[in-house]
Design a protein around this motif. Structure first.
Motif, PDB file in Angstrom:
ATOM      1  N   ARG A  87       0.846  -1.198   0.000  1.00 49.19           N
ATOM      2  CA  ARG A  87       0.000   0.000   0.000  1.00 49.19           C
ATOM      3  C   ARG A  87       0.877   1.241   0.000  1.00 49.19           C
ATOM      4  O   ARG A  87       1.890   1.286   0.691  1.00 49.19           O
ATOM      5  CB  ARG A  87      -0.890   0.019   1.233  1.00 49.19           C
ATOM      6  N   ILE A  88       0.428   2.240  -0.748  1.00 50.94           N
ATOM      7  CA  ILE A  88       1.045   3.558  -0.700  1.00 50.94           C
ATOM      8  C   ILE A  88      -0.014   4.489  -0.126  1.00 50.94           C
ATOM      9  O   ILE A  88      -1.094   4.653  -0.711  1.00 50.94           O
ATOM     10  CB  ILE A  88       1.534   4.019  -2.088  1.00 50.94           C
ATOM     11  N   ALA A  89       0.301   5.047   1.051  1.00 53.30           N
ATOM     12  CA  ALA A  89      -0.661   5.857   1.795  1.00 53.30           C
ATOM     13  C   ALA A  89      -1.221   6.986   0.933  1.00 53.30           C
ATOM     14  O   ALA A  89      -0.472   7.735   0.300  1.00 53.30           O
ATOM     15  CB  ALA A  89      -0.010   6.430   3.052  1.00 53.30           C
ATOM     16  N   ARG A  90      -2.550   7.045   0.898  1.00 54.62           N
ATOM     17  CA  ARG A  90      -3.291   8.061   0.147  1.00 54.62           C
ATOM     18  C   ARG A  90      -2.894   8.110  -1.330  1.00 54.62           C
ATOM     19  O   ARG A  90      -3.202   9.069  -2.024  1.00 54.62           O
ATOM     20  CB  ARG A  90      -3.156   9.430   0.812  1.00 54.62           C
ATOM     21  N   GLY A  91      -2.167   7.103  -1.803  1.00 50.00           N
ATOM     22  CA  GLY A  91      -1.776   7.039  -3.213  1.00 50.00           C
ATOM     23  C   GLY A  91      -0.859   8.169  -3.626  1.00 50.00           C
ATOM     24  O   GLY A  91      -0.829   8.529  -4.799  1.00 50.00           O
ATOM     25  N   LYS A  92      -0.088   8.695  -2.677  1.00 50.50           N
ATOM     26  CA  LYS A  92       0.780   9.835  -2.975  1.00 50.50           C
ATOM     27  C   LYS A  92       2.217   9.528  -2.579  1.00 50.50           C
ATOM     28  O   LYS A  92       2.468   8.889  -1.559  1.00 50.50           O
ATOM     29  CB  LYS A  92       0.323  11.078  -2.213  1.00 50.50           C
ATOM     30  N   ILE A 121      -6.327   5.237  -6.609  1.00 49.96           N
ATOM     31  CA  ILE A 121      -6.784   4.798  -5.288  1.00 49.96           C
ATOM     32  C   ILE A 121      -7.707   3.596  -5.511  1.00 49.96           C
ATOM     33  O   ILE A 121      -8.805   3.735  -6.038  1.00 49.96           O
ATOM     34  CB  ILE A 121      -7.548   5.919  -4.544  1.00 49.96           C
ATOM     35  N   ASN A 122      -7.236   2.422  -5.124  1.00 49.37           N
ATOM     36  CA  ASN A 122      -8.034   1.206  -5.321  1.00 49.37           C
ATOM     37  C   ASN A 122      -8.238   0.430  -4.023  1.00 49.37           C
ATOM     38  O   ASN A 122      -8.796  -0.664  -4.040  1.00 49.37           O
ATOM     39  CB  ASN A 122      -7.395   0.302  -6.382  1.00 49.37           C
ATOM     40  N   ASN A 123      -7.767   0.971  -2.909  1.00 52.18           N
ATOM     41  CA  ASN A 123      -7.905   0.357  -1.594  1.00 52.18           C
ATOM     42  C   ASN A 123      -8.069   1.518  -0.608  1.00 52.18           C
ATOM     43  O   ASN A 123      -7.197   1.776   0.188  1.00 52.18           O
ATOM     44  CB  ASN A 123      -6.677  -0.504  -1.284  1.00 52.18           C
ATOM     45  N   SER A 124      -9.182   2.210  -0.751  1.00 52.00           N
ATOM     46  CA  SER A 124      -9.407   3.502  -0.099  1.00 52.00           C
ATOM     47  C   SER A 124      -8.945   3.512   1.353  1.00 52.00           C
ATOM     48  O   SER A 124      -9.253   2.590   2.103  1.00 52.00           O
ATOM     49  CB  SER A 124     -10.886   3.861  -0.174  1.00 52.00           C
ATOM     50  N   SER A 173      -3.385   3.386  -2.401  1.00 51.78           N
ATOM     51  CA  SER A 173      -3.128   2.664  -3.647  1.00 51.78           C
ATOM     52  C   SER A 173      -2.513   1.322  -3.263  1.00 51.78           C
ATOM     53  O   SER A 173      -1.562   1.267  -2.482  1.00 51.78           O
ATOM     54  CB  SER A 173      -2.163   3.449  -4.537  1.00 51.78           C
ATOM     55  N   LEU A 174      -3.057   0.242  -3.796  1.00 47.96           N
ATOM     56  CA  LEU A 174      -2.598  -1.103  -3.448  1.00 47.96           C
ATOM     57  C   LEU A 174      -2.077  -1.839  -4.675  1.00 47.96           C
ATOM     58  O   LEU A 174      -2.759  -1.888  -5.707  1.00 47.96           O
ATOM     59  CB  LEU A 174      -3.750  -1.903  -2.823  1.00 47.96           C
ATOM     60  N   HIS A 175      -0.895  -2.397  -4.569  1.00 45.85           N
ATOM     61  CA  HIS A 175      -0.329  -3.311  -5.575  1.00 45.85           C
ATOM     62  C   HIS A 175      -0.325  -2.768  -7.008  1.00 45.85           C
ATOM     63  O   HIS A 175      -0.544  -3.506  -7.954  1.00 45.85           O
ATOM     64  CB  HIS A 175      -1.044  -4.651  -5.548  1.00 45.85           C
ATOM     65  N   GLY A 176      -0.084  -1.462  -7.140  1.00 45.73           N
ATOM     66  CA  GLY A 176       0.038  -0.893  -8.481  1.00 45.73           C
ATOM     67  C   GLY A 176      -1.233  -0.312  -9.052  1.00 45.73           C
ATOM     68  O   GLY A 176      -1.251   0.146 -10.183  1.00 45.73           O
ATOM     69  N   GLY A 177      -2.327  -0.340  -8.288  1.00 46.14           N
ATOM     70  CA  GLY A 177      -3.566   0.274  -8.747  1.00 46.14           C
ATOM     71  C   GLY A 177      -4.536  -0.719  -9.358  1.00 46.14           C
ATOM     72  O   GLY A 177      -4.263  -1.919  -9.468  1.00 46.14           O
ATOM     73  N   SER A 178      -5.658  -0.192  -9.786  1.00 42.90           N
ATOM     74  CA  SER A 178      -6.742  -1.023 -10.321  1.00 42.90           C
ATOM     75  C   SER A 178      -6.318  -1.858 -11.514  1.00 42.90           C
ATOM     76  O   SER A 178      -6.765  -2.991 -11.693  1.00 42.90           O
ATOM     77  CB  SER A 178      -7.928  -0.143 -10.741  1.00 42.90           C
ATOM     78  N   THR A 179      -5.482  -1.285 -12.355  1.00 45.50           N
ATOM     79  CA  THR A 179      -5.004  -2.034 -13.531  1.00 45.50           C
ATOM     80  C   THR A 179      -3.488  -2.188 -13.465  1.00 45.50           C
ATOM     81  O   THR A 179      -2.780  -1.922 -14.422  1.00 45.50           O
ATOM     82  CB  THR A 179      -5.433  -1.340 -14.842  1.00 45.50           C
TER      83      THR A 179
END
Length: 171
Positions: free
Chosen positions: A76-81, A93-96, A99-105
């Motif tokens: 996880r990257i906190a807040r996707g930043k 942001i795919n794990n609100s 961002s988890l494991h590189g994102g949705s795609t």
């Protein structure tokens, strides 16, 4: 049950076997391990990989990462930043709220190019372009799955980027 075309690319299965009959199956959908048959205590081959016996199972499951290569960033990257060299980056942001494991795609949902040079290995590669899921730099990732004659499963990674980025690829 893996015969399909996604984004114009054919989904394939690659079957690996060593001299001791250790067997693995890999698909180019997410560069994921689909099965690994090892002998149980009585010598009977037993699949020890958690996942599904169809492509649809992997695509529709609430658990998107079974057996897959995850990235660009596994975790996880906190807040996707994140900041790199003073510049801020916003990721999917795919794990609100993260961002988890590189994102949705991320890498888990991409169709990888594959070459099987011999019966014991397969080489998968994927080019993630600059800006994909918010990450800087074009990243070329190569993953090699191989069964050794000592009954080992090896997963080797080679990653090349054209500029500074963050990366943490795993299975």
């Amino acid at each position: 049950k893996f015969d399909s075309i996604i984004d114009g690319k054919k989904i394939n299965l690659y079957f690996l076997t060593n001299k001791n009959k250790l067997q693995a199956t890999v698909t180019n959908y997410g560069a994921r391990m689909v099965s690994l048959h090892v002998p149980d205590k009585t010598g009977k081959p037993t699949d020890i990989i958690l996942g599904f016996n169809s492509l649809n199972g992997f695509i529709t499951s609430g658990e998107k990462y079974y057996g897959a290569i995850v990235g660009r960033y596994g975790n996880r990257i906190a807040r996707g930043k994140f900041k790199l060299d003073g510049k801020s980056y916003q990721l999917d942001i795919n794990n609100s709220p993260n961002s988890l494991h590189g994102g949705s795609t991320g890498f888990h949902s991409r169709i990888w190019d594959a070459v099987q040079p011999d019966s014991q290995s397969v080489i998968l590669s994927y080019v993630s372009v600059d800006g994909e899921e918010g990450y800087p730099g074009t990243v070329t990732t190569k993953v090699i799955y191989a069964l050794t004659d000592d009954n080992e499963l090896r997963i080797d990674y080679e990653i090349i980027t054209d500029k500074k980025t963050i990366i943490n690829v795993t299975n």
